[in-house]
Design an enzyme around this catalytic site. Structure first.
Site, mmCIF file in Angstrom:
data_model
loop_
_atom_site.group_PDB
_atom_site.id
_atom_site.type_symbol
_atom_site.label_atom_id
_atom_site.label_comp_id
_atom_site.label_asym_id
_atom_site.label_seq_id
_atom_site.Cartn_x
_atom_site.Cartn_y
_atom_site.Cartn_z
ATOM 1 C CE LYS A 44 -133.371 -17.053 -42.753
ATOM 2 N NZ LYS A 44 -132.968 -16.853 -41.363
ATOM 3 N NE ARG A 65 -137.268 -17.481 -40.317
ATOM 4 C CZ ARG A 65 -137.232 -18.404 -41.271
ATOM 5 N NH1 ARG A 65 -136.519 -19.496 -41.098
ATOM 6 N NH2 ARG A 65 -137.880 -18.230 -42.393
ATOM 7 N N GLY A 121 -126.502 -20.295 -38.553
ATOM 8 C CA GLY A 121 -126.500 -20.468 -37.099
ATOM 9 C C GLY A 121 -125.749 -19.390 -36.332
ATOM 10 C CG MET A 175 -126.197 -13.071 -36.824
ATOM 11 S SD MET A 175 -126.462 -11.772 -38.003
ATOM 12 C CE MET A 175 -126.834 -12.672 -39.473
ATOM 13 N NE ARG A 219 -129.303 -21.765 -46.249
ATOM 14 C CZ ARG A 219 -129.142 -21.639 -44.940
ATOM 15 N NH1 ARG A 219 -129.062 -20.460 -44.407
ATOM 16 N NH2 ARG A 219 -129.068 -22.686 -44.162
ATOM 17 C CG HIS A 268 -89.166 -26.215 -43.853
ATOM 18 N ND1 HIS A 268 -89.379 -27.452 -43.303
ATOM 19 C CD2 HIS A 268 -88.351 -26.394 -44.915
ATOM 20 C CE1 HIS A 268 -88.686 -28.349 -43.987
ATOM 21 N NE2 HIS A 268 -88.054 -27.734 -44.979
ATOM 22 N NE ARG A 285 -89.169 -23.433 -52.669
ATOM 23 C CZ ARG A 285 -90.509 -23.354 -52.758
ATOM 24 N NH1 ARG A 285 -91.202 -24.426 -53.119
ATOM 25 N NH2 ARG A 285 -91.122 -22.225 -52.487
ATOM 26 N NE ARG A 304 -84.808 -21.457 -55.326
ATOM 27 C CZ ARG A 304 -85.675 -21.304 -54.330
ATOM 28 N NH1 ARG A 304 -86.513 -20.287 -54.344
ATOM 29 N NH2 ARG A 304 -85.726 -22.174 -53.350
ATOM 30 C CD GLU A 317 -86.411 -14.776 -54.127
ATOM 31 O OE1 GLU A 317 -87.293 -15.439 -53.560
ATOM 32 O OE2 GLU A 317 -85.320 -15.265 -54.462
ATOM 33 C CB SER A 350 -89.894 -16.796 -61.599
ATOM 34 O OG SER A 350 -90.871 -17.482 -60.864
ATOM 35 N N GLY A 393 -90.951 -14.230 -56.827
ATOM 36 C CA GLY A 393 -90.955 -15.072 -55.613
ATOM 37 C C GLY A 393 -91.748 -14.324 -54.559
ATOM 38 C CB THR A 394 -95.366 -13.705 -54.258
ATOM 39 O OG1 THR A 394 -95.691 -15.071 -54.523
ATOM 40 C CG2 THR A 394 -95.544 -12.869 -55.505
ATOM 41 C CG ASN A 395 -93.436 -17.984 -50.940
ATOM 42 O OD1 ASN A 395 -94.623 -17.742 -51.058
ATOM 43 N ND2 ASN A 395 -92.889 -19.131 -51.314
ATOM 44 C CG ASP A 396 -87.682 -14.963 -49.919
ATOM 45 O OD1 ASP A 396 -87.568 -14.797 -48.691
ATOM 46 O OD2 ASP A 396 -87.230 -15.951 -50.524
ATOM 47 C CB CYS A 432 -92.299 -19.675 -58.667
ATOM 48 S SG CYS A 432 -90.914 -18.743 -58.028
ATOM 49 C CE1 TYR A 462 -93.929 -19.573 -64.181
ATOM 50 C CE2 TYR A 462 -93.352 -18.440 -66.215
ATOM 51 C CZ TYR A 462 -92.991 -18.940 -64.971
ATOM 52 O OH TYR A 462 -91.698 -18.802 -64.516
HETATM 53 C C1 PEP Z 1 -90.443 -17.225 -52.994
HETATM 54 O O1 PEP Z 1 -89.689 -16.604 -52.263
HETATM 55 O O2 PEP Z 1 -91.575 -16.819 -53.328
HETATM 56 C C2 PEP Z 1 -90.041 -18.520 -53.552
HETATM 57 C C3 PEP Z 1 -90.780 -19.142 -54.433
HETATM 58 O O3 PEP Z 1 -88.897 -19.068 -53.086
HETATM 59 P P1 PEP Z 1 -88.756 -19.786 -51.675
HETATM 60 O O4 PEP Z 1 -90.112 -19.981 -51.120
HETATM 61 O O5 PEP Z 1 -88.041 -21.056 -51.929
HETATM 62 O O6 PEP Z 1 -87.926 -18.809 -50.914
HETATM 63 MG MG MG Z 2 -87.567 -17.077 -52.198
#
Ligand code: PEP
Ligand code: MG
Length: 879
Positions: free
Chosen positions: A29, A99, A108, A110, A343, A459, A565, A621, A748, A767, A769-772, A834, A854
């Protein structure tokens, strides 16, 4: 921060010291007020106390820097001179607004104090000077209420009640209809209230008022709602807020005065049309508080034509200068226009896209700037229904915004009930404690999904995103009783068939069916996406398990499938029995019979997916989850299955129990299944290669990539691969076609990343598997993290949910090591992502910096990922 630092910067009256680039020091501001003043736009003069002063204040146990007060008094003198008025003066008193203003706008969050400097004497002087007794009293009652609330901490409701009672007594609707004597009474009651609540009289000394107000604005940096907002928006604690002390101008001086807010373009649609509203004879807070209905800005042309013309000129100057849509605040005091704020305006995704494209066509910005103007994480907004912004909603609770879009429907507590009602064309919301693969049939027909447990990669969240369905997960306050068909949420009982509405973008759960609006895909979007493709380095693929999802993804611009999957295909009604037979079979013959029947079904699945993705790579997979996920848990269902399988229920129950694991996520799953039950993977590979060969024969271009999950040791991959290559080669030979297929692995597990050089020798692609990988790196269960991760973020332990945005220094380091080692050992290896992070813009920036090939994400996230990839490439232009 030396005691000699300059803590105060003047603006306006040809003495401006700041500029737009100084927003870190002056706040947004303050920096923009200085910039407007330098552009020759009429801003009420004032001064900004820097964010450094705020930081000093907190570091030194809430004491102001020693030199600050002298600086403030010096600037106050300059301000008095510029205005020709005296602060606390008994002839022509200077009144101030105080202000807040942080580096980024925190709307809003502060505090603000207006009309500061009033007391019994200055009020009388103001009345005399303006020959407007009503106005002076109106200002004074506003000041006491605002100061009382913001600085003295008295609940604003108490002041409201006094005012409302007065209006009732006088039988009037609006504040403006009260007479001077009424206002006098209100002021008296306000002062009595202050005395009662804080134990001393309302402060009369203007300098004392100023000091208290400045400290109150500093303190408002650390009030709970501001802290909460910062956590949510990842704003660092140590930025602090600036304080803007500005001479007041009055929109409440009568019919020739007004106050208003406006956007230089429509913030909902992006249309190039001045958009806003104003109120005659009012002060800023009235417009926001909805006390009277404001007028649309176009009407100002009739009410105050000269001011309107001037406002048009100013807004164009501002837009041309900032080269972005501006959100402005103005006040007209006795026909003279003052700008109080400008702004960059907040806007919907659709508006952001249209404004960016229009501004390129108007020659205001370059295409690259346009790409950076659209927040990638908002892009999927434009494909999902949204809550009608005009609707009034009753929010029952807030969970994680796990899959964007809004949905409304009748509550059901089981997937079967969802399926049954959906057959009758009812819209349903599936409410579960958590979902499992067995719920798929209910999830697929529901409008939206709500769960009490589970994080952003639970899930429910993953499946909902893949389906493009709204989902709110991890709503801890929700308790669900499936048997009683009831749920409770923050004191409200929700029965089966009650209507609820979900907003999967921000996690809100609302009572009743709220009106939704359907956004439209526009030519602006197509135009923007055509620029995206010219700058990005990363390819974008989709996580898709069905031909339908594959087609949707392709339409959104996916360049292949990065993760199919296959287990999701096993849950369809026509195959789950076969899958179960295969799993519980004691004899190899029974298992082989079931697999034989599954083979043509899987072959047809793959044929259709290959067709949908003709010419593009499709990564399939092999089976990953622990087998008991496919088996029923309910005794009734076990009995029914036993009957179908012609075995005794007790034998079947025993078998199912024998497959149970204490830690299924770390148990017999992924490639371990492939080694223990090779015939399952062999069946899947046969289905893939047979489908591909058949299509190749017909001239269809197919590029299958077979992916082995959960590899932790190179030997696992070597053994699985050698079996599978044998099966594949055999089929290709028999089919007499030329088919190139690849075999790769998911990375993973931490061990896989660390030994990526060994594994790369056996793999055509990795690939991640960044979740696991997140689950195993943190040792944090994907499905249970929802129970405390939100609190972790609230407490500041973690900055963001690591299942949403990759944890660069931990999990990201494994990706970096895996990629480096993999490439060093195998020059041709192809690298992708993935996990859910493949659709997260912040993570994509990191993956771009690692020069991966990718990312792959759910179909509806593809445009987000494409844009994020382009933005990452623009921000990091290394070759
Ligand atoms: C993961 O683990 O990142 C993955 C893509 O596989 P899933 O989520 O099915 O375990
Ligand atoms: Mg996995």
């Amino acid at each position: 921060m030396s005691p000699n630092s300059k803590y105060v910067y003047f603006f306006g009256a040809d003495q401006t010291e700041g500029k737009a680039e100084m927003r870190e020091l002056l706040g947004g501001k303050g920096a923009n007020l200085a910039e407007m003043a330098s552009l020759g736009i009429n801003v009420p003069p004032g001064f900004t106390i820097t964010t450094e002063a705020c930081n000093y204040y907190f570091k030194k146990d809430k004491t102001l820097p020693p030199s600050l007060w002298d600086e403030i008094i010096k600037n106050l003198k300059s301000l008095e001179k510029a205005m020709g008025k005296t602060f606390g003066g008994k002839k022509d008193p200077l009144l101030l607004s105080v202000r807040s203003g942080a580096r980024v706008s925190m709307p809003g969050m502060m505090d603000t104090v207006l009309n500061l400097g009033l007391n019994e004497d200055t009020m009388k002087a103001l009345a005399k000077k303006t020959s407007n007794n009503w106005f002076a009293h109106d200002c004074y009652r506003r000041f006491i209420a605002m100061f009382g609330n913001v600085v003295l901490g008295i609940d604003g409701e108490h002041f409201e009640t006094i005012l409302e009672r007065k209006k009732e007594k006088r039988k009037v609707e609006f504040d403006t209809e009260l007479l001077v004597d009424d206002l006098k009474g209100v002021i008296k009651d306000f002062k009595a209230l202050v005395k009662k609540k804080v134990g001393h009289a309302f402060p009369e000394d203007p300098v004392e008022q100023l000091r208290m107000a400045i400290e109150a604005v500093f303190n408002s940096w650390n009030i709970p709602r501001a802290i909460h907002y910062r956590r949510l928006n990842h704003i660092p604690e140590d930025w602090g807020t600036a304080v803007n002390v500005q001479s007041m101008v009055f929109g409440n001086m009568g019919p020739t005065s007004a106050t208003g807010v406006a956007f230089t373009r429509n913030p909902a649609t992006g249309e190039k049309k001045f958009y806003g509203e104003y109120m005659i004879n009012a002060q800023g807070e009235d417009v926001v508080a909805g006390i009277r209905t404001p007028q649309p800005i176009a009407k100002l042309k009739e009410d105050m034509p000269a001011s309107y013309d001037e406002l048009l000129e100013v807004y164009q100057t501002l837009e041309n200068h900032y080269k972005d849509m501006q959100d402005i605040e103005f006040t007209i005091e006795d026909n003279r226009l003052y700008m109080l704020q400008t702004r960059a305006g907040k806007r919907t995704a659709a508006a952001a896209i249209r404004i960016a494209v229009d501004m390129v066509n108007e020659g205001l910005i370059s295409k690259q700037e346009a790409l950076l103007r659209v927040p990638a994480e908002q892009v999927d907004q434009i494909f999902h229904p949204m809550i009608d912004p005009k609707s009034k909603v009753k929010v029952l609770g807030k969970g994680l915004g796990a899959s964007p879009g809004a949905a409304t429907g009748k509550v059901v507590f089981s997937p079967d009930a969802a399926a049954e009602l959906a057959r009758k064309k009812e819209r349903v919301i599936l409410v579960r404690t958590e979902t499992s693969p067995e719920d798929i049939h209910g999830m697929s027909v529901a409008q939206g999904i709500l769960t009490a447990k589970g994080g952003m990669t639970s899930h429910a969240a993953v499946v909902a995103r893949a389906m493009g369905k709204p989902c709110v997960s991890g709503l801890g306050e929700l308790s669900v009783d499936t048997r009683k068909k009831k749920a409770w949420l923050n004191g409200t009982e929700i029965k089966e068939l009650d209507a609820v509405t979900l907003d999967g973008a921000d996690g809100r759960v609302m009572l009743g069916s709220v009106k939704l609006v359907q956004p439209r895909i526009t030519g602006y979007f197509t135009q923007l996406m055509s620029w995206v493709d010219k700058v990005r380095n990363l390819s974008v693929r989709a996580n898709a398990d069905t031909p339908h999802d594959a087609l949707v993804a392709r339409e959104f611009g996916a360049q292949g499938i990065g993760l199919c999957r296959t287990e999701h295909m096993f849950f369809d009604e026509d195959r789950i029995l076969l899958v179960r037979k295969m799993i519980v079979a004691d004899k190899e013959k029974t298992r082989e019979e079931a697999l034989k029947k599954l083979l043509p079904i899987q072959r047809s699945d793959f044929t259709q997916i290959f067709k949908a993705m003709e010419g593009l790579p499709v990564t399939i997979r092999l089976l990953d989850p622990p087998l008991h996920e496919f088996l029923p848990a309910d005794p009734k269902e076990i009995k029914a299955l036993a009957k179908q399988m012609k075995v005794s229920p007790s034998a079947l129950t025993k078998k199912i129990h024998s497959l149970k694991e204490a830690n299924p996520m770390l148990g017999l799953r992924g490639c371990r299944l492939g080694l223990m039950f090779p015939e399952i993977y062999k069946m899947q590979v046969s289905a893939i290669i047979e489908a591909a060969c058949k299509l190749v024969k017909k001239g269809t271009k197919v590029y299958p990539e077979i992916m082995i999950p959960l590899v932790g040791h190179v030997e696992e991959l070597r053994q699985v691969r050698s079996q599978l290559d044998e099966v594949a080669q055999d089929i290709i030979k028999k089919a007499k076609v030329k088919l190139d297929y690849k075999v790769g692995t998911m990375i993973e597990l931490p061990r896989a990343a660390i030994t990526a050089d060994e594994i790369a020798a056996e793999a055509d692609f990795f690939s991640f598997g960044t979740n696991d990988l997140t689950q195993t790196t943190f040792g944090l269960s994907r499905d249970d993290s929802g129970m405390f991760l939100p609190e972790y973020i609230e407490m500041g332990v973690l900055d963001r949910d690591p299942f949403v945005s990759v944890d660069v220094s931990g999990v990201g380091e494994f990706v970096r090591i895996g990629a480096e080692k993999g490439r060093a050992a195998n020059k041709k290896i192809h690298l992708g992502i993935c996990g859910e992070h493949g659709g997260d813009p912040k993570s994509i920036e990191f993956f771009n910096s690692l020069k991966l090939d990718y990312v792959s994400c759910s179909p509806f996230r593809v445009p987000t990922a494409l844009l994020a990839a382009a933005q990452a490439a623009i921000k990091d232009p290394k070759p």
